[in-house]
Design an enzyme around this catalytic site. Structure first.
Site, PDB file in Angstrom:
ATOM      1  N   GLU A  34      15.094  67.521  40.162  1.00  0.00           N
ATOM      2  CA  GLU A  34      15.258  66.376  41.040  1.00  0.00           C
ATOM      3  C   GLU A  34      15.885  65.273  40.186  1.00  0.00           C
ATOM      4  O   GLU A  34      15.227  64.326  39.758  1.00  0.00           O
ATOM      5  CB  GLU A  34      13.925  65.891  41.623  1.00  0.00           C
ATOM      6  CG  GLU A  34      14.150  64.868  42.728  1.00  0.00           C
ATOM      7  CD  GLU A  34      13.070  63.826  42.890  1.00  0.00           C
ATOM      8  OE1 GLU A  34      13.201  63.002  43.793  1.00  0.00           O
ATOM      9  OE2 GLU A  34      12.095  63.810  42.118  1.00  0.00           O
ATOM     10  N   ASP A  39       7.440  73.542  43.847  1.00  0.00           N
ATOM     11  CA  ASP A  39       7.713  72.175  43.409  1.00  0.00           C
ATOM     12  C   ASP A  39       6.758  71.848  42.268  1.00  0.00           C
ATOM     13  O   ASP A  39       5.542  71.819  42.466  1.00  0.00           O
ATOM     14  CB  ASP A  39       7.461  71.232  44.598  1.00  0.00           C
ATOM     15  CG  ASP A  39       8.327  70.004  44.562  1.00  0.00           C
ATOM     16  OD1 ASP A  39       8.569  69.488  43.458  1.00  0.00           O
ATOM     17  OD2 ASP A  39       8.752  69.549  45.642  1.00  0.00           O
ATOM     18  N   ASP A  51      10.042  67.977  39.870  1.00  0.00           N
ATOM     19  CA  ASP A  51       9.894  66.656  40.462  1.00  0.00           C
ATOM     20  C   ASP A  51      10.132  65.539  39.438  1.00  0.00           C
ATOM     21  O   ASP A  51       9.574  65.586  38.333  1.00  0.00           O
ATOM     22  CB  ASP A  51       8.460  66.540  41.003  1.00  0.00           C
ATOM     23  CG  ASP A  51       8.218  65.258  41.755  1.00  0.00           C
ATOM     24  OD1 ASP A  51       8.816  65.085  42.821  1.00  0.00           O
ATOM     25  OD2 ASP A  51       7.427  64.415  41.276  1.00  0.00           O
ATOM     26  N   HIS A  61      12.882  65.515  51.840  1.00  0.00           N
ATOM     27  CA  HIS A  61      11.685  64.861  52.377  1.00  0.00           C
ATOM     28  C   HIS A  61      11.567  63.392  51.985  1.00  0.00           C
ATOM     29  O   HIS A  61      10.607  62.740  52.372  1.00  0.00           O
ATOM     30  CB  HIS A  61      10.451  65.621  51.884  1.00  0.00           C
ATOM     31  CG  HIS A  61      10.306  65.501  50.395  1.00  0.00           C
ATOM     32  ND1 HIS A  61      11.188  66.086  49.506  1.00  0.00           N
ATOM     33  CD2 HIS A  61       9.421  64.821  49.631  1.00  0.00           C
ATOM     34  CE1 HIS A  61      10.842  65.778  48.274  1.00  0.00           C
ATOM     35  NE2 HIS A  61       9.776  65.012  48.318  1.00  0.00           N
ATOM     36  N   ASP A  62      12.486  62.883  51.172  1.00  0.00           N
ATOM     37  CA  ASP A  62      12.452  61.470  50.784  1.00  0.00           C
ATOM     38  C   ASP A  62      13.551  60.667  51.467  1.00  0.00           C
ATOM     39  O   ASP A  62      13.567  59.441  51.370  1.00  0.00           O
ATOM     40  CB  ASP A  62      12.660  61.318  49.265  1.00  0.00           C
ATOM     41  CG  ASP A  62      11.516  61.880  48.448  1.00  0.00           C
ATOM     42  OD1 ASP A  62      10.366  61.828  48.916  1.00  0.00           O
ATOM     43  OD2 ASP A  62      11.785  62.380  47.338  1.00  0.00           O
TER      44      ASP A  62
END
Ligand code: GLC
Length: 571
Positions: free
Chosen positions: A284, A99, A205, A342-343
């Site tokens: 992302e 990431d 990200d 994870h969000d």
């Protein structure tokens, strides 16, 4: 079959390192733990891992505040352990992507410490510094009215140098100034560092936030982020949620999506990555324009519009999504689908209806594995972990949620109400430790050690890996069966997509076809049985069904069971 790249045929699995597996028994996941679970992952049937940030970090945003791009967080292990992990993963045929957090560093990164040390430090311009304004009563004001997406002003005052620095996320995450060529070189060096070691690519990200308007005009949205939170909270329908989304864009109009600068930057990055063989970049971001002309920017962008829903998926939503996304895709580009990360809220909870959550979670996997494009799974989904229930803000570690709580309380909301809202919405709800066994702390860490985030008590009710391994009907074994089935069915990986019975409200039906193989997929999202007619098709072989069925049946009058997942080879 056309030759596809590994990242077109792979199923990715996202590991959230802090919560995946704790090898050294300190209550925090680590590389030793991940290494011990590689056989589990290979047996599950995934092909590649996306690792959320593993870099040294003060953890203001759970690792998305990087203090050193070329090392490993000490609580996760050492660089040598990382290399062992990478070798062991590769030895099992599992690729690894990392990431990369480009927009900002940690406020503790040596670059920022230098940058803030004086106005004439050589790294001053590596971040975004501006003078403040003087208000009507002589008070100090930030350079403009921009907000941070994580609450409050996007500007933090630094008394040492009497200027403000810009942060789109937390004040602990100062934005880098990507217009400075030295910043780009330093980040490309970090990118090369891990590629040299053999990692297979990156998830990028929050790339939409890299550049902001250099003239820094005030936004004219006429609302604050707090207003938007309240509107988001009250929104009931997709249309209302969309309206909130539009206002979000108006609020952040000068701070995100500077396409004119982003596309050249992504091309530059792609050239760096293309110095290496066969690596992948996934954004992302949902903007298909990041594919460039097809193959000169990023390899994959997420189909977030599919996942951005707070209620059960419907055939109409999926069909409309596929029609739009696939039509926009430039020649040579490849789709990419995910339903959780994870969000987000956990798939089991978000797409459930409270009664058939298990069936709907299985359908969501079937959807991901049969749609055209590369699927991304999120750790814990394979055992059906639902959203965690928190009762107290003291249990939370998600700084964003804690800041929202502060802001709401400061704005006059009763503490209890603010706590209830953030406990329900916090990103921690999907970040609790993976549940390995029916044992204290779900076997994540030793009984006498507190895990970094509470383990959900439902591990004692079958939501754990060990119990599910032993139960052929468990979600885990369903995941394994489906992953094996996909691997053995080329049409589901490489095939074209053609929707069928497009008016059906409850069954999502489509073909996936290569020159060699055609598969009919029927996903019944309802508790009702249906009889469907596919007049033009003849069934050859049943590929998969979760209903009691031995043969593919008669396609002129195909009986589909409630919540059935039906896949057959047809002509
Ligand atoms: C991305 C990450 C999120 C993080 C943010 C800031 O959206 O997925 O977890 O907080 O970027 O880095």
């Amino acid at each position: 079959m056309t030759t596809l790249k590994w990242w077109q045929t792979a199923v990715f699995y996202q590991i959230y390192p802090r919560s995946f597996a704790d090898g050294n028994g300190d209550g925090i996941g680590d590389f030793q733990g991940i290494i011990e679970k590689l056989d589990y992952l290979a047996d599950l049937g995934i092909d590649a891992l996306w690792l959320s940030p593993h870099f040294p970090s003060p953890q203001a945003d759970c690792g998305y505040d990087v203090a050193d791009y070329c090392d490993v967080a000490p609580e996760y292990g050492t660089l040598a352990e990382f290399e062992t992990f990478l070798e062991e993963a590769h030895a099992r045929g599992i690729r690894v992507i990392l990431d990369m957090v480009f927009n900002h560093t940690s406020e503790q990164h040596p670059w920022f410490l230098e940058s803030k040390s004086s106005r004439d430090n050589p790294k001053r311009d590596w971040y975004v510094w501006r003078d403040g304004q003087i208000g009507p009563n002589g008070e100090r004001l930030p350079p403009n009215n921009w907000e941070s997406t994580f609450t409050g002003s996007a500007w933090e005052y630094d008394p040492t140098t009497d200027q403000y620095y810009y942060h789109f996320f937390l004040k602990e995450q100062p934005d880098l100034n990507w217009r400075n060529p030295e910043v780009r070189q330093a980040m490309w060096d970090a990118v090369r560092f891990w590629l040299d070691m053999g990692v297979d690519g990156y998830r990028l990200d929050a790339i939409g936030t890299i550049y902001e308007d250099p003239d820094m005009p005030d936004h004219e949205a006429g609302i604050t982020l707090l207003d938007l939170y309240q509107m988001g909270q009250a929104a009931q329908t997709d249309a209302e949620r969309e309206a909130v989304g539009e206002m979000w864009k108006a609020l952040f109009i000068h701070q995100v999506d500077r396409d004119d600068e982003m596309h050249p930057l992504m091309k530059e990055l792609r050239q760096v990555v293309d110095e290496y063989e066969d690596r992948v970049l996934v954004a992302e971001d949902e903007d298909i324009a990041y594919h460039g002309t097809g193959d000169d920017e990023l390899h994959l962008v997420f189909n977030f519009p599919l996942m951005r829903r707070e209620e059960p998926l419907t055939p109409a939503h999926i069909r409309a999504n596929q029609a739009e996304r696939l039509a926009e895709l430039p020649e040579g580009a490849w789709p990419c689908n995910a339903l959780g990360n994870h969000d987000s809220s956990r798939v089991k909870s978000r797409f459930g209806d409270g009664v058939h959550d298990d069936e709907l979670a299985r359908l969501s996997l079937a959807l991901l594995l049969t749609l055209r494009g590369t699927p991304f799974l999120y750790n814990g989904e394979e055992i059906g972990i639902p959203n965690a229930v928190f009762t107290d803000v003291a249990q939370l570690r998600d700084t964003f949620a804690l800041r929202q709580y502060e802001v709401a309380v400061n704005a006059g909301m009763p503490e209890e109400q603010a706590a209830a809202i953030v406990c329900a919405r916090t990103r921690d709800r999907c970040r609790t430790p993976v549940q390995w066994a029916n044992a204290p702390h779900a076997g994540f860490c030793p009984p006498d050690v507190e895990p970094w985030l509470p383990v959900q008590p439902n591990y004692a009710e079958g939501i754990n890996v060990a119990d599910q391994q032993a139960d052929p009907n468990a979600m885990l074994n369903f995941y394994k069966r489906m992953l094996r089935m996909r691997k053995a069915t080329p049409a589901l990986i490489a095939g074209d997509y053609t929707p069928l019975l497009e008016d059906h409200a409850e069954c999502f039906c489509f073909l996936r076809a290569t020159p060699e193989q055609t598969c009919l997929v029927v996903l019944n999202f309802s508790a009702e049985a249906h009889t469907l007619a596919f007049e033009e098709l003849a069934a050859q072989r049943l590929v998969f069904s979760n209903a009691a069925r031995e043969t593919p049946g008669d396609l002129a009058a195909l009986d589909i069971a409630p919540f059935e997942i039906y896949i057959a080879e047809v002509t």
